[in-house]
Scaffold this motif. Structure first.
Motif, short mmCIF file in Angstrom:
data_model
loop_
_atom_site.label_atom_id
_atom_site.label_comp_id
_atom_site.label_asym_id
_atom_site.label_seq_id
_atom_site.Cartn_x
_atom_site.Cartn_y
_atom_site.Cartn_z
N LYS A 147 -8.47 5.01 5.46
CA LYS A 147 -7.28 4.69 4.68
C LYS A 147 -7.21 3.18 4.39
O LYS A 147 -6.91 2.77 3.27
CB LYS A 147 -6.02 5.17 5.42
CG LYS A 147 -4.81 5.20 4.55
CD LYS A 147 -3.78 6.22 5.01
CE LYS A 147 -3.98 7.58 4.37
NZ LYS A 147 -2.87 8.49 4.55
N ALA A 148 -7.51 2.37 5.41
CA ALA A 148 -7.49 0.91 5.21
C ALA A 148 -8.53 0.52 4.17
O ALA A 148 -8.24 -0.30 3.28
CB ALA A 148 -7.75 0.21 6.53
N GLU A 149 -9.71 1.10 4.25
CA GLU A 149 -10.76 0.76 3.28
C GLU A 149 -10.34 1.17 1.86
O GLU A 149 -10.55 0.42 0.90
CB GLU A 149 -12.08 1.42 3.68
CG GLU A 149 -12.73 0.68 4.85
CD GLU A 149 -13.95 1.39 5.43
OE1 GLU A 149 -14.59 0.79 6.32
OE2 GLU A 149 -14.25 2.52 5.00
N THR A 176 -9.80 -1.27 -1.31
CA THR A 176 -10.56 -1.07 -2.55
C THR A 176 -9.62 -1.12 -3.75
O THR A 176 -9.95 -1.70 -4.78
CB THR A 176 -11.29 0.29 -2.51
OG1 THR A 176 -12.14 0.28 -1.36
CG2 THR A 176 -12.13 0.53 -3.75
N SER A 177 -8.43 -0.52 -3.60
CA SER A 177 -7.54 -0.53 -4.77
C SER A 177 -6.65 -1.78 -4.84
O SER A 177 -5.99 -2.02 -5.85
CB SER A 177 -6.71 0.75 -4.85
OG SER A 177 -6.09 0.97 -3.63
N ALA A 230 -4.91 -10.81 -5.25
CA ALA A 230 -3.60 -11.38 -4.88
C ALA A 230 -2.91 -10.58 -3.76
O ALA A 230 -1.97 -11.07 -3.13
CB ALA A 230 -2.70 -11.42 -6.11
N ASP A 231 -3.37 -9.34 -3.54
CA ASP A 231 -2.79 -8.51 -2.46
C ASP A 231 -3.46 -8.82 -1.12
O ASP A 231 -3.16 -8.17 -0.11
CB ASP A 231 -2.99 -7.02 -2.76
CG ASP A 231 -2.36 -6.60 -4.07
OD1 ASP A 231 -1.34 -7.18 -4.45
OD2 ASP A 231 -2.92 -5.68 -4.72
N ASN A 288 0.78 -1.24 0.00
CA ASN A 288 0.00 0.00 0.00
C ASN A 288 0.81 1.29 0.00
O ASN A 288 0.26 2.36 0.28
CB ASN A 288 -0.94 0.02 1.22
CG ASN A 288 -0.16 0.15 2.52
OD1 ASN A 288 0.97 -0.33 2.63
ND2 ASN A 288 -0.75 0.82 3.49
N SER A 289 2.12 1.23 -0.30
CA SER A 289 2.88 2.48 -0.30
C SER A 289 3.92 2.50 -1.43
O SER A 289 4.96 1.84 -1.32
CB SER A 289 3.58 2.69 1.05
OG SER A 289 4.49 3.77 0.95
#
Ligand code: BGC
Length: 363
Positions: free
Chosen positions: A223-225, A229-230, A234-235, A186-187
């Motif tokens: 932020k977690a949601e 969503t994106s 596989a993530d 996520n970064s």
């Protein structure tokens, strides 16, 4: 005669009242909105009472202007020592300087006041060890498996601790990102820097800018949601999450638990908040870092008493990352931390007398 007696009585009364109302030590805490700081207030009030010290505890409610007003009110009450946990490290410098000008000793509490020499002492925990404990926990859970999905979150950029925690975690996680144990989901900023074993402050700031939840449950949840969503399927599956404290862990953990493609998650935290201890017992939070606030309050009070007697409280040698505020290295006393999981929760939290068993179900 009648009038002057009245005046005399009033003076006497206010003198008595004054001795009750006027504090010798002032404590300013960042916000009532997080259980962590209510815990500090409760422990402080008990400790001051036991020590027979007249003290007042005020809250800044996440606002530097309120923080400064609180400090000014304490100065006008004639305090000798100010204990302050800055809601914004750099923002609190002006209030600390005002206290210093009034001849008051300033103790930075848990978080460091930045960019000023008007700080006499710093009581805190070993915040590098907090981050390292998160990393260690996740690395152990990953074991020999590879390509594990790693989600990173951090606290507020206005809090120096957020940098120390993150870099403590990075020191353990980065080699395990480099060897393929973890892949950052996520970064993009962290991905750009993933080959670097140590990060500069500016580099850490780039990552924090992207993954901060600003010490705010609602921001953490959103932020977690958004990350989920994106994220692709596989993530998800089994995921490993660096959550920067217990409030964030509950909010982020709930968001991951609600995603049907997340099969299992390991999530960190800190503060041993009651709600998170229950989450750990229930298997909804994997670990927390216990920072015994009783020790921190006792250290702050011992330092305040030393200053009030004209003495200098004892400091220990620490790495600059803990006590360098950009202007000076503040004499510092850090306390040890303890990793708490379902396995040792009873011994660490209940048997140590921190909370009572009746506060929880399913222990
Ligand atoms: C403290 C943590 C706390 C966080 C949010 C940090 O500076 O060290 O214990 O959870 O602030 O308030």
């Amino acid at each position: 005669m009648k009038v002057s007696l009245k005046v005399l009585m009033a003076l006497l009364f206010s003198a008595v009242l004054g001795s009750v109302a006027f504090a010798q030590v002032g404590v300013v805490l960042p916000t009532k909105d997080e259980p962590r700081w209510i815990q500090d207030q409760t422990r402080f009030e008990a400790a001051f009472k036991a020590a027979g010290i007249n003290a007042q505890v005020l809250f800044s409610q996440g606002n530097t202007a309120t923080e400064k007003t609180n400090v000014e009110s304490l100065i006008s009450q004639g305090i000798k020592v100010l204990v302050i946990c800055p809601q914004d490290g750099a923002g609190a410098a002006a209030a600390a300087e005002e206290a210093h000008k009034a001849g008051i000793k300033v103790i930075s509490y848990d978080r460091l006041i930045m960019g000023t020499d008007a700080v006499d002492y710093y009581v805190t925990f070993d915040s590098s060890a907090v981050g390292a404990a998160w990393g260690q926990f996740l690395v152990e859970k990953a074991g020999k498996t590879k390509k594990n999905n790693l989600y990173l979150y951090a606290g507020a950029a206005s809090d120096n601790n957020a940098f120390i925690f993150f870099n403590g975690a990075w020191s353990v996680l980065q080699p395990k990102i480099a060897d393929g144990t973890f892949r950052i989901v996520n970064s993009s900023e962290a991905v750009k820097l993933q080959k670097k074993a140590t990060l500069t402050r500016a580099e850490t700031a780039m990552i924090i800018g992207q993954v901060t939840e600003n010490w705010d449950f609602a921001v953490a949840k959103n932020k977690a949601e958004a990350n989920l969503t994106s994220a692709k399927k596989a993530d998800k599956g089994t995921v490993f999450i660096v959550a920067p404290n217990d409030g964030g862990a509950r909010a982020i953990g709930d968001a991951f638990a609600a995603d049907k493609d997340v099969k299992k998650y390991y999530i960190t935290g800190q503060d041993a908040e009651k709600a998170s201890i229950q989450y750990i017992i229930d298997g909804k939070q994997s670990m927390t870092v216990f920072k015994d606030v009783r020790t921190l309050c006792a250290d702050a009070i011992a330092a305040a008493s030393a200053f009030a007697k004209g003495q200098v409280p004892a400091a220990v040698a620490v790495p600059a990352v803990l006590n360098d505020n950009g202007k000076i290295k503040v004499p510092c006393k850090p306390s040890a931390i303890v990793t708490v999981t379902k396995e040792n929760v009873k011994a660490a939290i209940i048997d140590s007398g921190y909370y009572s068993a009746s506060d929880f179900t399913g222990l």
